[in-house]
Enzyme design. Structure first.
Site, PDB file in Angstrom:
ATOM      1  N   ASP A 123     -34.403  21.524 -25.976  1.00 21.64           N
ATOM      2  CA  ASP A 123     -32.888  21.950 -26.861  1.00 21.64           C
ATOM      3  C   ASP A 123     -31.533  22.495 -26.074  1.00 21.64           C
ATOM      4  OD1 ASP A 123     -30.868  22.598 -28.789  1.00 21.64           O
ATOM      5  OD2 ASP A 123     -31.864  24.406 -29.029  1.00 21.64           O
ATOM      6  N   ASP A 177     -35.343  27.253 -29.652  1.00 20.34           N
ATOM      7  CA  ASP A 177     -35.370  28.283 -30.380  1.00 20.34           C
ATOM      8  C   ASP A 177     -34.744  28.210 -32.105  1.00 20.34           C
ATOM      9  OD1 ASP A 177     -32.983  27.285 -29.729  1.00 20.34           O
ATOM     10  OD2 ASP A 177     -32.096  29.440 -30.003  1.00 20.34           O
ATOM     11  N   ASP A 231     -35.666  22.748 -34.939  1.00 18.89           N
ATOM     12  CA  ASP A 231     -36.222  21.965 -33.570  1.00 18.89           C
ATOM     13  C   ASP A 231     -37.872  22.553 -33.944  1.00 18.89           C
ATOM     14  OD1 ASP A 231     -33.979  22.832 -31.234  1.00 18.89           O
ATOM     15  OD2 ASP A 231     -34.326  24.132 -31.443  1.00 18.89           O
TER      16      ASP A 231
END
Length: 1310
Positions: free
Chosen positions: A385, A849, A853
């Site tokens: 990400d 995080d 995700d």
């Protein structure tokens, strides 16, 4: 029956204040796997799902059949029982910990209404429909709907740390009846009603229901009215609610399901190895069975064998089963336990690695599983990400576009990187957030000439001159609308800073917060929202908190006049700073979600007008703009500004507003919205549809640009990962321009890369682009693939992942070194990871995080969570977690590489030693008619795995290191062997077991040769036990020394374990010899007293070990692998450092740093443990060189040297050494002479410390120990580079010969 009726209903029906018609589950929770009755059967069932355990159980059963086995059945049953019991104890302890935690949770106390008052009740006794009172800082015992809160407008604050890890406070709302809250301060006495709501489900942020109280119509209930179990009440004295879900039906328990089971490549290979070993066992047993039958056919005339009475075929069949039992140790029963112990130790190293500790957040690395350690050393794809993973997720308002004019002068981190790429070497980010004097000048009605910092952007696009007052008034109104939007369109909570309130003053009221004289802090659901509200406060539009249904915004009185114009409410009296508190009534909050991608608030201004403030992603907001209200030039200018912001790596949002023309229009919409809220079925869909009806014909205000800076060390980490041959993919929701510039800033993309883009919504166009790229890659050598980058937009990604073209898409993507996917949803992230995982044999890792995700993290082979500012959901769903992206480099290159190499050796060595031991019985069969008679005592066979050979391999698995950990983190070439899966393959496995076959052959036949003529003192020949004792001694020594020679790191601990392992055999043998086993009494004493025995246990292991190490030496001489070259370089580098420092010490009289000698052999446990003395040679050397004014970076790698003059140069160096010493001793008092001598000493190349292998490698490759990107991917590249450099070396050698006077300066060691 009633329960089934309730489940069949589309809604759950709950009676309030009355007994329930339908039974519901109680609030008792249990997270244990077993009960006292089910523990033994369920645990045994789980353990015997392992093929190896079933195998050994069958062996034990066969041994119980009379006449089949020559071994004691207990010796086979005991190891199996030992392994099973140890595993059962481990599982039992884990379950007892869970049970203890459950008991604590179930026995907690909460206040429950018992007719007249609230009574303390245990959580497990709470039922659906009960009224509960939760006090400040208490945990909520079940999922409840809020009936009453003493705060203004029924609001309350909660913390969801136990639910999703987020520490930001969230606002919840008590139900409203006709616009007012219920008065339940004295308790819910007499309150009755009925509620319809969703059945229990795992959706944390979705709740739909309708409440009917006596005398009221249906009251809509949504997620804002519900507090979930385990949340904490904050800044609120108490709340009263009624229970809707209990126990295992609560949302937190619905989300506590099992994580997906992940199996590593090594585990799959281990199953293959077991099958191969079993195949060998079957072959040996078939051979022995056939030979046994032949033997009985040939000896029928030997009357004393009674062979004539036996059926050869039946005897062969029995012999087959006998040998199955005899050779059962070809499959090591202790392997699984050994692997578990080693993996647990590796987890401790990861958790205590202080170089993966983040002091800012006080967060250590956390390995949440031990099953995937080896996968960390085999990663080929990293899916990352962006926000919060590569970046800090600490948002800062940086620039803005208002009314088509750009404000903000700062240089972002990404923009500075772009400027440096374009040749502006000294470009640096400003790092001071939003700065623009022109905006403040316009807002404060200052004359344009009085502000030196007026931006040229403030007077563009139609501005006639600097003194054009009407244009400046228009700009000012736009600025006021812009920052009013930011200060109102949000869901932040305002709080007094910690430590600023008097101790013991209790929870501050809303009035106290509003009147607080200092600056407030904001708790936001997302960092973006908090940054925007804080930016508005800094400009002068300060959100001061909530008062009932009003947002209070403090602003300049002249700025607030626009909000009062045309109304009857007078403007409040300004304070001494000329500011007023404006109260804006919030009518409805249309919250952000992943489908809407925007949030809006419908407010009533002080002048009585109803206005919609909205902000969201440009792709969502631009289509909603009114053509009549939006100037095309302003819109185009805003879009241009947003593209520029995106190119600078800034996150953008579009701001807009709409004034509702009439009260009738609003009331009509409000009625539809209430109906949607009251609906139970498809509520969220209907609410979104009705919300979209009012979010139309918007008027553009402007756009925000927020900077999210890169985390520290991200560029270096990504660069090293790519050098290790790992392909890095970034999956982000940002725009293409933002993602590309972030890629350049973090060194994911470089100027040398060829970048390709797949975009568009036309499926035919996308398919054409994919086919063209496939054609391009068909003409490119595989060695150049890492230099290609691919960018895919979200609109095109949906089609790229379709069944029609997914194979072509993956064939292109998997050849690119970098892939960036833009505008992707959480589901698309998981789909991308799943496509690579399911369509290739590569090991994947996902790192993120946030909650968005989680699907990606769970889909990959290895999931890594970053504990950042978006809660802990990613961490709780991950396999490994830490605080900074840069720690991924150490996790993979150090812990991953070592774990994979060690565990591979544990597996291979375990089979090797068992083959070396067991097959000695096969050779013995040739001399006993293939009867299956063992030369070993049965207990010795069991103890071989459980005692004699288990400790050294555990020590190897826990503490071996081919290089120092910090050097491994900087040498990505070491990772290639794991990434390519070279350590453990079926081919290497077969080589190891053939080595074991060789050792068994040598140990047996050397023993036969040496002991054949031995005669006891009474004239008898030595018996089978004497021979067995000698062979098992030689085998233990052979396999132990073999492993010892595999150690890359040797300390006193290794010596001790190896010696104790061998001594353990002698100790057990002596005990059995003393009479514990009558048949062995005295046999081992005869071994001890025999000189031939001692000669044998020395000679036989040497003969065993010569061939494998001769082959290994030849391979290193003529075909060295990457790790051979790197390790050789490191050894010589360390010795060169020591020699260099000693010469400096002699030449300049400088004291050698303390501890330097010892640093060469610091145990690995110290390097990973986190003690204060965790220093490195590099650090000491650097400090030492600083003391003598020598820059070690200038001598980072040696240059090629001329082989034709090697001997002459050696003699020259010896003379230089003598001259240097002489010069130093004769002129020690003269500073200049000492410096000259030091320079002479520094210029020497310590050839005497270089092995022939190192010199030959240097001559052959032409670049000595300097490693480039060509070396890091495969060993084939190393060979190609060596061949390519042969011609280069010739020229280099000639140049070296022609400049011998200056050659010594090129020979500085690394």
């Amino acid at each position: 029956m009633s329960k089934n009726i309730q489940d069949a209903s589309p809604f759950r029906e709950i009676l309030i204040g009355e007994p329930q018609v339908f039974p519901f589950k109680n609030n008792f929770v249990s997270t244990t796997k077993y009960s006292p009755l089910t523990f033994v059967p369920m645990n045994l069932f789980g353990q015997f799902r392992r093929v190896a355990n079933v195998y050994f159980l069958l062996i034990a059963i066969l041994q119980l059949i009379p006449g089949l086995s020559t071994l004691n059945p207990v010796t086979s049953i005991l190891p199996l029982v030992f392994v099973i019991v140890v595993t059962m104890i481990k599982d039992l302890l884990e379950d007892l910990r869970r049970h203890s935690s459950d008991c604590k949770a179930n026995s907690k106390m909460s206040l429950v209404w018992q007719g007249e008052e609230f009574v303390q009740t245990q959580w497990k006794d709470i039922r659906v429909g009960d009224f509960v009172k939760v006090e400040c800082d208490d945990l909520v015992p079940a999922d409840i709907v809020i009936l009453y809160s003493p705060l203004d407008n029924g609001a309350c604050n909660i913390e969801t740390t136990n639910l999703d890890g987020e520490t930001n406070l969230k606002t919840k709302q008590a139900i409203q009846v006709n616009g007012t809250g219920l008065d339940l301060e004295q308790g819910p006495k007499g309150l009755k009603g009925k509620m319809l709501c969703d059945h229990p489900n795992p959706h944390l942020y979705v709740f739909g229901g309708s409440l009917s109280l006596d005398g009221t119509n249906n009251i809509p209930i949504d997620n804002s009215n519900v507090i979930l179990r385990s949340c904490s009440l904050r800044n609120t004295a108490f709340v009263i609610g009624f229970v809707v879900y209990t126990g295992h039906e609560t949302k937190i328990m619905k989300n506590s399901g099992k994580s997906p089971i992940k199996q590593t490549k090594l585990e799959k290979l281990l199953n293959v190895f077991v099958y191969i070993a079993f195949a060998f066992q079957i072959l040996f047993c078939l051979f022995c069975a056939i030979m046994c039958g032949i033997f009985y056919l040939r000896v029928k005339d030997h009357w004393y064998l009674k062979a004539a009475e036996e059926n050869a075929g039946a005897k062969g069949a029995i012999s087959f089963l006998t040998h199955i039992i005899l050779y059962n140790t070809l499959i090591p029963i202790s392997l699984y336990v050994t692997l578990e112990v080693v993996k647990l130790g590796q987890v401790l190293f990861i958790n205590n690695d202080r170089r993966m500790y983040d002091p800012k957040s006080d967060t250590r690395a956390n390995a949440r599983t031990s099953n995937l350690n080896e996968s960390l050393g085999m990663i080929e794809y990293v899916f990352s990400d962006k926000t919060g993973t590569l970046t800090q997720n600490v948002m800062e308002f940086f620039k803005c576009s208002i009314g088509g004019k750009m404000y903000g002068k700062g240089i972002s981190e990404i923009k500075a990187a772009e400027m440096r790429r374009n040749g502006i070497k000294d470009a640096k980010p400003t790092g001071r957030g939003f700065e623009d004097d022109s905006l403040m000048a316009i807002l404060n009605k200052e004359d344009s000439g009085r502000s030196e910092g007026l931006s040229s952007n403030a007077n563009q696009d139609g501005e006639k001159g600097k003194g054009n007052i009407s244009e400046r008034d228009k700009d000012r109104n736009n600025i006021i609308s812009f920052f009013t939007n930011l200060s109102v369109c949000h869901t932040c909570l305002a709080e007094i800073p910690k430590g600023k309130r008097p101790a013991g003053s209790g929870t501050p009221t809303s009035e106290e917060i509003i009147m607080y004289p200092g600056k407030l802090v904001y708790k936001a659901a997302s960092p973006d929202e908090g940054a925007l509200v804080d930016a508005a406060a800094n400009i002068g539009f300060e959100f001061r908190g909530c008062e009932k249904r009003n947002y209070v915004v403090r602003m300049k009185a002249d700025a607030a006049m626009e909000l009062y114009k045309g109304g009857t409410t007078p403007l409040p009296t300004p304070d001494e700073n000329g500011k007023v508190d404006v109260r804006i009534e919030v009518l409805y909050v249309l919250e952000f979600n992943s489908d809407r991608k925007r949030n809006s608030e419908i407010v009533r201004l002080p002048n009585g007008k109803v206005r919609v403030y909205s902000k969201g992603a440009d792709a969502t907001m631009i289509p909603l703009l009114s053509k009549e209200k939006t100037d095309d030039a302003v819109l185009q200018a805003t879009l241009d500004h947003m593209r520029e912001y995106a190119s600078e790596g800034l996150r953008t949002l579009v701001l807009a507003k709409r004034d509702i023309e009439s009260e009738e229009e609003f009331e009509k919409w409000e009625k539809k919205y209430q109906e949607a809220l009251n609906s139970i079925e498809d509520r969220q869909k209907r609410v979104d549809e009705v919300a979209a009806e009012i979010e139309i014909d918007l008027e553009l205000i402007g756009a925000t640009a927020i900077e999210d800076k890169l985390q520290e060390g991200v560029p270096d980490c990504i660069e090293v990962l790519r050098k290790a041959g790992i392909k890095v993919w970034v999956l982000t929701g940002d725009k293409q321009e933002t993602a590309i510039n972030i890629g350049f800033a973090c060194k994911l993309l470089t100027q040398e890369m060829q970048m390709m883009v797949i975009s568009g919504k036309d499926t035919q166009l996308i398919k054409k682009q994919i086919n063209e790229l496939a054609h391009v890659f068909a003409t490119i050598p595989a060695s150049h693939f890492m230099n290609y980058a691919l960018v895919i937009e979200g609109s095109a990604l949906t089609y790229c992942l379709s069944d029609e073209v997914i194979s072509e898409t993956l064939s292109v993507c998997m050849k690119c070194g970098v892939v960036i996917c833009c505008r992707v949803s959480p589901k698309q992230k998981a789909d991308v990871v799943g496509a690579i995982r399911d369509n290739s044999d590569s090991t994947t890792l996902s790192i993120g995080d946030g909650a968005n995700d989680v699907p990606m993290i769970q889909r990959a082979h290895v999931g890594v969570g970053i504990s950042g500012n978006e809660g802990m959901q990613a961490v709780m769903s991950s396999d490994y977690s830490f605080a900074q992206f840069r720690f991924l480099q150490r996790l993979l290159l150090v812990h991953g590489r070592m774990s994979y190499k060690r565990l591979s050796m544990v597996v291979l060595y375990s089979f090797y030693k068992n083959f070396a031991f067991t097959l000695t019985m096969f050779w013995n069969d040739w001399f006993n008619g293939f009867s299956g008679q063992s030369q070993y005592e049965s207990w010795f066979i069991s103890f071989f795995n459980l005692i004699f050979t288990v400790a050294p391999i555990v020590v190897y698995g826990l503490g071996d290191a081919e290089l120092r950990p910090n050097r491994m983190a900087k040498l990505p070439a070491t990772y290639a062997l794991g990434r390519l899966g070279r350590e453990a393959t079926p081919a290497t496995f077969v080589r190891w077991i053939l080595d074991g076959l060789w050792c068994s052959f040598v140990n047996f036949y050397v023993g036969m040769f040496m002991f054949e003529t031995l005669i006891q003192s009474d004239g008898k020949a030595e018996d089978i036990w004497f021979m067995g004792n000698a062979i098992i001694t030689a085998t233990i020594i052979t396999v132990t020394v073999r492993l010892f020679l595999e150690f890359n790191l040797v300390t006193w601990i290794h010596w001790l374990i190896v010696i104790l392992s061998v001594l353990s055999w002698f100790l057990v043998a002596i005990i059995f010899n003393a009479g514990l086993q009558p048949s062995l009494t005295g046999s081992f004493w005869r071994n001890f007293m025999s000189l031939t025995y001692w000669m044998y246990i020395i000679v036989s292991p040497i003969i065993c070990l010569i061939p494998p190490y001769a082959i290994r030496w030849i391979k290193r001489q003529f075909k060295p692998s990457v790790d051979n070259v790197i390790r050789e370089r490191e050894l010589i580098t360390r010795q060169s450092i020591m020699n260099k420092m000693k010469r400096l010490q002699n030449a300049k009289g400088i004291k050698q740093p303390a501890g330097l000698e010892d640093s060469l052999n610091v145990p690995l446990t110290k390097r990973l443990g986190g003690e204060e003395d965790d220093w490195e040679i590099d650090d000491i050397e650097t400090e030492f060189m600083k003391d003598v004014g020598f820059n070690i970076a200038e001598s980072a790698a040696p240059e090629p040297f001329n082989s034709s003059s090697l001997e002459e140069e050696n003699r020259t160096n010896e003379n230089q050494t003598k001259d240097s010493s002489s010069s130093s001793s004769s002129s020690s008092s003269a500073k200049s002479s000492a410096e000259t001598s030091a320079s002479s000493a520094l210029s020497m190349q310590p050839y005497e410390n270089r092995s022939r292998l190192s010199r030959r490698m240097t001559l052959r490759t032409g670049y000595a120990y300097t490693f480039t990107e060509d070396l890091i991917n495969t060993e084939e590249k190393y060979a190609a580079r060596a061949k390519m450099n042969e011609s280069t070396y010739s020229a280099s050698a000639s140049a070296s010969s022609s400049s011998s006077s200056s050659s010594s300066s090129n020979y500085l060691s690394a």
